[in-house]
Design an enzyme around this catalytic site. Structure first.
Site, mmCIF file in Angstrom:
data_model
loop_
_atom_site.group_PDB
_atom_site.id
_atom_site.type_symbol
_atom_site.label_atom_id
_atom_site.label_comp_id
_atom_site.label_asym_id
_atom_site.label_seq_id
_atom_site.Cartn_x
_atom_site.Cartn_y
_atom_site.Cartn_z
ATOM 1 C CE LYS A 1 49.081 45.681 40.199
ATOM 2 N NZ LYS A 1 48.481 45.601 38.853
ATOM 3 C CE1 TYR B 1 46.495 50.586 38.464
ATOM 4 C CE2 TYR B 1 44.995 49.731 40.120
ATOM 5 C CZ TYR B 1 46.198 49.665 39.451
ATOM 6 O OH TYR B 1 47.115 48.689 39.753
ATOM 7 C CB THR C 1 51.694 45.406 31.696
ATOM 8 O OG1 THR C 1 52.369 46.651 31.783
ATOM 9 C CG2 THR C 1 50.374 45.498 32.445
ATOM 10 C CG ASN D 1 50.059 43.128 36.753
ATOM 11 O OD1 ASN D 1 49.577 43.473 37.829
ATOM 12 N ND2 ASN D 1 50.350 43.999 35.799
ATOM 13 C CG HIS E 1 51.182 50.080 40.262
ATOM 14 N ND1 HIS E 1 50.642 50.356 39.022
ATOM 15 C CD2 HIS E 1 51.648 51.256 40.750
ATOM 16 C CE1 HIS E 1 50.768 51.657 38.788
ATOM 17 N NE2 HIS E 1 51.364 52.226 39.817
ATOM 18 C CD GLU F 1 51.385 55.683 40.316
ATOM 19 O OE1 GLU F 1 52.420 55.053 40.614
ATOM 20 O OE2 GLU F 1 50.787 55.523 39.237
HETATM 21 P P1 CMP Z 1 49.346 48.143 36.624
HETATM 22 O O1 CMP Z 1 50.779 48.358 36.321
HETATM 23 O O2 CMP Z 1 48.939 48.144 38.054
HETATM 24 O O3 CMP Z 1 48.506 49.264 35.867
HETATM 25 C C1 CMP Z 1 47.230 49.054 35.333
HETATM 26 C C2 CMP Z 1 46.772 47.648 35.513
HETATM 27 O O4 CMP Z 1 45.661 47.262 34.728
HETATM 28 C C3 CMP Z 1 47.862 46.709 35.083
HETATM 29 O O5 CMP Z 1 48.912 46.755 35.995
HETATM 30 C C4 CMP Z 1 47.117 45.390 34.983
HETATM 31 O O6 CMP Z 1 47.091 44.695 36.218
HETATM 32 C C5 CMP Z 1 45.705 45.853 34.670
HETATM 33 N N1 CMP Z 1 45.290 45.424 33.338
HETATM 34 C C6 CMP Z 1 45.858 45.745 32.171
HETATM 35 N N2 CMP Z 1 45.186 45.168 31.161
HETATM 36 C C7 CMP Z 1 44.163 44.463 31.717
HETATM 37 C C8 CMP Z 1 43.116 43.656 31.207
HETATM 38 N N3 CMP Z 1 42.988 43.441 29.900
HETATM 39 N N4 CMP Z 1 42.257 43.089 32.074
HETATM 40 C C9 CMP Z 1 42.384 43.301 33.408
HETATM 41 N N5 CMP Z 1 43.363 44.066 33.957
HETATM 42 C C10 CMP Z 1 44.232 44.623 33.116
#
Ligand code: CMP
Length: 143
Positions: free
Chosen positions: A9, A49, A91, A112, A115, A126
């Site tokens: 990311k 997403y 996550t 985070n 992905h 994806e």
């Molecule tokens: P990802 O695995 O890319 O899939 C969905 C993403 O949503 C997740 O990683 C996080 O980066 C993001 N995400 C999940 N919960 C929250 C939250 N409360 N606020 C902002 N981003 C979030």
């Protein structure tokens, strides 16, 4: 052979973590079969997403993932979907175990680091969103 979609990311690209993350999957024994550094459009982010579109953080999520370059990858190997997710950690980086990618480099859930597809269906979806067939290579390891 099973394939998964992994994406470094924008936060991790900016922090120069691409090499470190790629190294972990290489060292584990998985095979990189496609990769590109790219800027995601709003349209692609919303498709990628789509399952989160009713969540309160959807706007923030799309804004973040389109905020800078990402490094999109396809990796191949036995049980790569599940194992890659174990290597990524929970996550929310604050719940991710030390030794996992998010546990070692992340602090907040929005940023985070990486992905990874969570099932065969999402991997297929994806991969096809980000890559054309001809961008995925087939090759054997040298002996
Ligand atoms: P990802 O695995 O890319 O899939 C969905 C993403 O949503 C997740 O990683 C996080 O980066 C993001 N995400 C999940 N919960 C929250 C939250 N409360 N606020 C902002 N981003 C979030």
């Amino acid at each position: 052979m099973e394939k998964t979609f992994l994406m470094v990311k924008p936060d991790a690209v900016q922090r120069h973590l691409i090499g470190n993350i790629v190294s972990r999957f290489e060292a584990k024994g998985f095979r990189l079969v496609g990769a590109k550094l790219m800027k995601i459009s709003n349209e692609l982010a919303e498709k990628h997403y789509a399952e989160h579109k009713d969540r309160p953080f959807f706007g923030e999520l799309v804004e973040f993932i389109t905020s800078g370059p990402v490094f999109a990858m396809v990796w191949e190997g036995e049980n790569v979907i599940k194992t890659a997710r174990q290597m990524m950690g929970s996550t929310n980086p604050s719940d991710a175990a030390p030794g996992t990618i998010r546990g070692d480099y992340g602090v907040v859930v929005r940023k985070n680091i990486i992905h990874g597809s969570d099932s065969e269906e999402s991997a297929a979806r994806e991969i096809s969103l980000f890559f054309n067939e001809e961008e995925l290579l087939q090759y054997d390891r040298p002996v």
